[in-house]
Design an enzyme around this catalytic site. Structure first.
Site, PDB file in Angstrom:
ATOM      1  N   PRO A  91     100.834  38.334  12.515  1.00 59.30           N
ATOM      2  CA  PRO A  91     101.788  39.438  12.651  1.00 59.30           C
ATOM      3  C   PRO A  91     102.620  39.683  11.397  1.00 59.30           C
ATOM      4  CG  PRO A  91     102.493  37.551  13.952  1.00 59.30           C
ATOM      5  CD  PRO A  91     101.108  37.267  13.492  1.00 59.30           C
ATOM      6  N   ARG A 156      81.422  49.355  11.384  1.00 61.64           N
ATOM      7  CA  ARG A 156      80.956  50.721  11.592  1.00 61.64           C
ATOM      8  C   ARG A 156      80.847  51.497  10.286  1.00 61.64           C
ATOM      9  NH1 ARG A 156      84.545  54.739  11.923  1.00 61.64           N
ATOM     10  NH2 ARG A 156      83.446  55.778  13.614  1.00 61.64           N
ATOM     11  N   ASP A 171      86.246  60.815  10.081  1.00 67.36           N
ATOM     12  CA  ASP A 171      87.128  60.162  11.037  1.00 67.36           C
ATOM     13  C   ASP A 171      88.593  60.430  10.716  1.00 67.36           C
ATOM     14  OD1 ASP A 171      85.146  59.006  12.508  1.00 67.36           O
ATOM     15  OD2 ASP A 171      85.209  57.091  11.470  1.00 67.36           O
TER      16      ASP A 171
END
Length: 246
Positions: A91, A156, A171
């Site tokens: 994080p 991808r 995209d």
């Protein structure tokens, strides 16, 4: 072919994600290979303990350096590429972006480290990590879900993985803007109609409409993206017109 290694004490979480859809097809096309390793197997103690209490006290347990150091060393020694990107899911890391995914997609070998408990021994960060990545300003129970997200976003983009090379280029975020609306058949669904321009066959006007709608959506939903977007003079004019309409 890209090689992706994942270090986790919960390797059973990954087959369902890596074994379906685009990630599965990418492996079948030999664009990528996956290897999920339980770094508990590298622990040098009888009980295979990978965590311990933090020096100085405090809540929670901290991952020990030894199992992760030895696991990464072993994976690097076995690999053809001796300079992998070693990614700590954390994080505190930099926020993951499409730009980061595109950067990682150019690498030959990625090693993801998925933590649990309170955190990592700091020597892991200082000596074996090349990247620290976060998928958002919130805390998960472990790094596995975050690693899956990053892996999906990277794989991808590998050559030959998607049916159309233009798919990822258009995209959201790849152009710096949010993607335009999409429609498919039927042209009239329960009285809700597809915009006439998309049925016109005029590809120049269609491209112009899509660009304007992309600008409109970005301005409405993520205006912060426009600060860094590279817009042509014509696109800037369209954007100004959109602002006046709001």
């Amino acid at each position: 072919m890209m090689k992706i290694d994942v270090l986790s004490i919960f390797p059973e979480m990954f087959p369902g994600v890596l074994g379906h859809s685009i990630l599965k097809k990418a492996a079948e096309k030999q664009a990528v290979s996956y290897n999920v390793v339980n770094f508990r197997d590298y622990a040098d103690n009888r009980h295979q303990t990978v965590d311990d209490y933090p020096y100085g006290g405090g809540a929670g347990m901290v991952l020990k350096p030894q199992p992760i150091f030895d696991a990464v060393t072993d994976l690097v020694d076995k690999a053809e590429s001796k300079k992998p990107r070693v990614i700590l899911m954390c994080p505190q890391g930099e926020s993951h972006t499409q730009k980061k995914a595109e950067e990682l997609a150019r690498e030959e070998h990625l090693i993801f480290i998925c933590g649990h408990y309170e955190g990592y021994d700091e020597r892991i960060r200082e000596h074996i990590i090349t990247d620290e990545i976060s998928i958002g300003d919130y805390v998960l129970t472990g790094g596995e879900l975050g690693a899956m997200v990053v892996i999906d976003s990277v794989v991808r983009l590998l050559p030959g993985v998607l049916g159309s090379e233009e798919s990822h280029i258009q995209d959201s975020f790849s152009t710096g803007l949010l993607e335009h609306p999409h429609y498919t058949r039927p042209a009239d669904f329960r009285g809700m109609k597809v915009p006439d321009i998309l049925l016109s066959g005029n590809h120049k006007l269609i491209d112009e409409w899509r660009t304007k709608e992309s600008l409109r959506r970005t301005y409405s939903r993520r205006p912060d993206l426009l600060d860094a977007a590279e817009l042509s003079p014509e696109q800037r004019k369209w954007l100004e017109d959109i602002k006046k309409q709001q």
